[in-house]
Motif scaffolding. Structure first.
Motif, short mmCIF file in Angstrom:
data_model
loop_
_atom_site.label_atom_id
_atom_site.label_comp_id
_atom_site.label_asym_id
_atom_site.label_seq_id
_atom_site.Cartn_x
_atom_site.Cartn_y
_atom_site.Cartn_z
N ALA A 124 0.81 -1.26 -0.18
CA ALA A 124 -0.04 -0.12 0.04
C ALA A 124 0.95 1.22 -0.07
O ALA A 124 1.86 1.24 0.26
CB ALA A 124 -0.91 0.21 1.07
N ARG A 125 0.30 2.33 -0.66
CA ARG A 125 1.18 3.51 -0.57
C ARG A 125 0.48 4.58 0.56
O ARG A 125 -0.69 4.95 0.38
CB ARG A 125 1.02 4.27 -1.90
CG ARG A 125 1.64 5.40 -2.15
CD ARG A 125 3.06 5.55 -1.87
NE ARG A 125 3.87 4.34 -2.65
CZ ARG A 125 4.24 4.75 -4.19
NH1 ARG A 125 3.81 5.77 -4.59
NH2 ARG A 125 5.00 3.91 -4.68
N LEU A 126 1.41 5.23 1.03
CA LEU A 126 1.06 6.34 1.99
C LEU A 126 1.82 7.73 1.34
O LEU A 126 2.84 7.56 0.77
CB LEU A 126 1.63 6.00 3.30
CG LEU A 126 1.19 4.89 4.34
CD1 LEU A 126 1.81 5.03 5.55
CD2 LEU A 126 -0.29 4.85 4.32
N VAL A 127 1.00 8.98 1.69
CA VAL A 127 1.45 9.83 1.15
C VAL A 127 1.28 10.97 2.12
O VAL A 127 0.41 11.22 2.80
CB VAL A 127 0.85 10.69 -0.12
CG1 VAL A 127 -0.57 10.61 0.08
CG2 VAL A 127 1.42 11.76 -0.68
N ARG A 128 2.29 11.88 2.43
CA ARG A 128 2.33 12.97 3.25
C ARG A 128 1.74 13.99 2.71
O ARG A 128 1.90 14.65 1.54
CB ARG A 128 3.76 13.23 3.89
CG ARG A 128 4.04 14.15 5.07
CD ARG A 128 4.97 14.27 5.63
NE ARG A 128 6.33 13.90 4.97
CZ ARG A 128 7.57 13.30 5.53
NH1 ARG A 128 7.55 13.21 6.74
NH2 ARG A 128 8.49 13.36 4.65
N VAL A 129 0.81 14.79 3.41
CA VAL A 129 0.16 15.74 3.14
C VAL A 129 0.18 16.96 4.30
O VAL A 129 0.52 16.90 5.26
CB VAL A 129 -1.48 15.65 2.78
CG1 VAL A 129 -1.59 14.67 1.79
CG2 VAL A 129 -2.15 15.07 3.94
N ALA A 130 -0.08 18.13 3.86
CA ALA A 130 -0.22 19.28 4.93
C ALA A 130 -1.30 19.93 4.69
O ALA A 130 -2.07 20.21 3.45
CB ALA A 130 1.02 20.12 4.75
N ASP A 131 -2.16 20.49 5.57
CA ASP A 131 -3.29 21.37 5.76
C ASP A 131 -2.87 22.82 5.49
O ASP A 131 -1.66 23.17 5.18
CB ASP A 131 -4.12 21.04 6.81
CG ASP A 131 -3.56 21.78 8.22
OD1 ASP A 131 -2.36 22.21 8.21
OD2 ASP A 131 -3.86 21.26 9.23
N ALA A 132 -3.78 23.74 5.52
CA ALA A 132 -3.41 25.11 5.06
C ALA A 132 -2.55 25.85 5.81
O ALA A 132 -2.09 26.77 5.58
CB ALA A 132 -4.93 25.73 4.80
N GLU A 133 -2.71 25.32 7.04
CA GLU A 133 -1.82 25.77 8.18
C GLU A 133 -0.32 25.13 8.00
O GLU A 133 0.53 25.29 8.93
CB GLU A 133 -2.25 25.69 9.74
CG GLU A 133 -3.46 26.86 9.86
CD GLU A 133 -4.77 26.00 9.21
OE1 GLU A 133 -4.98 24.95 8.99
OE2 GLU A 133 -5.52 26.98 8.70
N GLY A 134 -0.29 24.20 7.37
CA GLY A 134 1.06 23.57 7.20
C GLY A 134 1.43 22.32 7.99
O GLY A 134 2.39 21.87 8.23
N GLU A 135 0.08 21.98 8.68
CA GLU A 135 0.29 20.79 9.78
C GLU A 135 0.25 19.54 8.93
O GLU A 135 -0.48 19.30 7.89
CB GLU A 135 -1.03 20.80 10.70
CG GLU A 135 -0.78 19.69 11.83
CD GLU A 135 0.13 20.06 12.80
OE1 GLU A 135 0.39 19.05 13.48
OE2 GLU A 135 0.36 21.42 13.06
#
Length: 657
Positions: A124-135
């Motif tokens: 499976a693949r995981l991807v790192r994301v950030a919200d609008a505040e950069g979290e």
């Protein structure tokens, strides 16, 4: 501090990146491990309620796709474990490699007891994301390859089962009791009828077959598909003439289909005990953890159901990943069918069949039980048609009446009496204000002070009740236990087959204790338990019935005071006196070894006079027999002739050869 570009939007197939720069210290970076574990848990339970999926993927839709992809293994118990998390060497789209992780997954499917599980490796693949505040956080990408590397949209997992041979149910001497026998399925074939004729054809057939629910069968026919064959009844091929099959074939829409079924020698043969075999019900399928599927042949009741896991065996299974056209893409798993193991019983075909025939005309619940005294092997456990499918022979709970006087005699012997000890056989005796009397027609010549042997031979109630102060209820219960009544398995273990061994109150006093001495009060036994009493006397030791031979089943808890050979010899003498000089002289001329017996009549209900159960127990050589009729006259009058016929037939059959 390190700054990098992080994806914020991910589709199910292509990772789409929006240019957001996030800065964090290494120690503050989001950990992908908890997300990987949550994904594994969601894949195991079929939901996506614990892991965040990449943006644009609806969790409910992903769950539906997962269920469709798992296909025919979706109900199989499974676990999904994280085998490792690795960094990705190259990015995907605008997503940098450092924002991707591959999660190695190990899928383990439980394929059943004693069978190797199916193990599938995937990624499976995981991807790192950030919200609008950069979290920052990690999300999982749903893709069919999460289930198997070769899987694609629209693929599914298919299974093909190879049914094993069901184990045989064997009887005395290894004779096969249940085997495939020809049957006829009689029903309505809707393809051969116009729609307007469905109901009339179904009703006509149901009435010809004398079905209990004519309207119900008609409703089943109407509710079935237009090409359906709706079975009204399945009969043995040997019953074709009885049911008038040739005439039924001429009725509109009637179809008779030849088939085979696993059946015992006769329609009634030990049916309450052996049970039935047939297609698995929805309830059985639901409770099988995926081991039983629609169309499987399983035990539906009785021993067939109790030992179904052993008899059914394990089906062979081929598991394949198939494409949208149903064409195999990848073989996932193969196991060979393992045939079921035979179940050994001790039932004797000839004796059991005769016993059932002998009870065929008895209207009330009834039973015949026969045992081999030296081994405890149950040769016959027959329940009459009045029992309506209930195993009266093994599970009935009734007061034993005067047959229980064998246990009372043992308690008195242990209290110091001998067969020649005098007892007071008066016309009546009163205990705590309750007056007991002997049965109507009790011989006047045996009234007065008589030896214990005569009191047993003539079945004197008052003579035994007069001795109630000599023994306690605990003494009586202990004596009964020495004859097998109330036997139990140690530590709450189950018997290898269901049966009622009896109960005798150990704390009764006064009238209740006095009544117990003649098999009334709180005394309850089954016909099998009373056959065990006769067997114990004949064998000279405590005998416990054996009907199913199961290795490692364990032995019953031995009685606190086992029956001794000397005690048994005295009881044999007393029971023999019942035949030579007492109530059962009609058994004197039964061919073969000498017969010892005891008759019994137990009152029940509130009628005046009360209704009575009829009992007889006996031993002859290595054979012990009990006969019971729920609604009868005296034991000798109702059960006696049946017992005599069974003994004569057994002698002729050479059952122990």
């Amino acid at each position: 501090m390190r700054c990098r570009r992080v994806a914020v939007v991910v589709s199910t197939i292509t990772l789409a990146v929006v240019g957001v720069t996030a800065c964090s210290s290494p120690e503050e970076e989001a950990d992908p491990a908890p997300v990987a574990e949550a994904l594994a848990a969601d894949l195991a339970d079929g939901t996506f309620d614990g892991v965040a999926l990449a943006e644009g993927t609806d969790p409910a839709t992903a769950a539906e796709q997962l269920e469709a992809l798992l296909g025919e293994v979706v109900e199989m118990p499974r676990t999904v474990a994280v085998a490792g998390i690795t960094e990705v060497a190259e990015g995907e789209g605008d997503t940098e490699p450092e924002d991707l992780r591959d999660v190695a997954l190990t899928w383990t499917y439980d394929m059943g007891a004693d069978v190797e599980p199916m193990v599938v490796e995937s990624t499976a693949r995981l991807v790192r994301v950030a919200d609008a505040e950069g979290e920052e956080s990690w999300t999982a990408v749903w893709d069919p390859a999460v289930v198997h590397p070769d899987a694609a949209e629209g693929y599914s997992i298919a299974t093909e089962r190879t049914r094993p041979e069901r184990g045989e149910v064997l009887g005395h001497g290894g004779e096969v009791l249940v085997e495939e026998r020809p049957v006829m399925r009689i029903g309505i074939d809707k393809q051969n009828l116009d729609e307007d004729d469905y109901e009339s054809a179904a009703t006509t057939l149901a009435r010809e077959l004398a079905l209990d629910d004519v309207d119900g069968f008609a409703e089943r026919v109407l509710a079935a598909g237009e090409k359906a064959f709706v079975v009204a009844i399945t009969i043995r091929a040997s019953q074709a003439e009885v049911y008038g099959v040739d005439e039924l074939r001429g009725l509109p829409g009637v179809l008779v289909v030849d088939d085979v079924m696993l059946l015992p020698p006769t329609p009634t043969f030990a049916r309450p005990i052996l049970g039935a075999v047939g297609e698995a019900t929805a309830e059985i399928i639901e409770g099988s953890d995926g081991q039983v599927v629609q169309g499987d042949v399983v035990g539906l009741s009785g021993l067939q159901r109790l030992y179904d896991d052993q008899l059914r065996g394990t089906p062979g299974l081929e598991v394949t990943l198939v494409d949208t056209e149903g064409v195999a893409v990848t073989d996932l798993y193969t196991s060979e069918a393992v045939d079921g193991t035979d179940l050994r019983t001790t039932l004797h075909t000839t004796l059991q069949t005769y016993a059932e025939d002998r009870l065929a005309d008895v209207e009330s619940p009834s039973a015949i039980v026969a045992m081999q005294a030296s081994t405890g092997a149950v040769l016959v456990a027959a329940s009459g048609p009045g029992s309506e499918g209930f195993s009266t022979a093994t599970l009935g709970q009734y007061p034993a009446g005067s047959t229980f006087k064998v246990a009372t005699a043992l308690a008195l012997l242990r209290a110091g009496l001998t067969p020649d000890s005098p007892v007071a056989c008066t016309p009546t005796v009163t205990v705590d204000g309750y007056e007991f009397e002997n049965y109507p027609g009790y011989p006047a010549g045996s009234v007065g002070t008589i030896p214990l042997r005569e009191a047993i031979a003539q079945s004197c109630n008052t003579g035994l009740i007069a001795e109630h102060a000599r023994i306690t209820a605990a003494d009586l219960a202990a004596a009964a236990a020495s004859l097998g009544v109330g036997a139990t398995m140690p530590d709450g273990a189950s018997w290898p087959f269901p049966w009622f061994s009896g109960t005798v109150p150990a704390d009764a006093t006064g009238t209740a204790h006095a009544a117990a001495l003649i098999g009334q009060g709180g005394v309850l036994v089954s016909p099998l338990a009373m056959a065990g009493v006769a067997a114990s006397v004949a064998a000279g030791e405590t005998v416990t019935p054996t009907l199913v031979v199961v290795e490692g089943a364990g032995a019953p808890t031995p009685p606190a005071q086992p029956l001794t050979a000397e005690e048994a010899a005295a009881l044999q003498e007393l029971m023999r006196g019942v035949v030579t000089d007492g109530t059962s002289t009609f058994l004197r001329d039964v061919p073969g070894e000498p017969v010892g017996a005891k008759s019994g009549t137990a009152q029940y209900g509130t009628d005046d006079p009360p209704a009575t159960h009829a009992w007889m127990i006996a031993f002859q050589g290595d054979l012990a027999v009990a006969v019971f009729v729920e609604e009868g006259d005296y034991g000798t009058a109702t059960a006696g002739p049946i017992l005599e016929d069974v003994l004569r037939m057994a002698a002729e059959s050479g059952w122990d050869a």
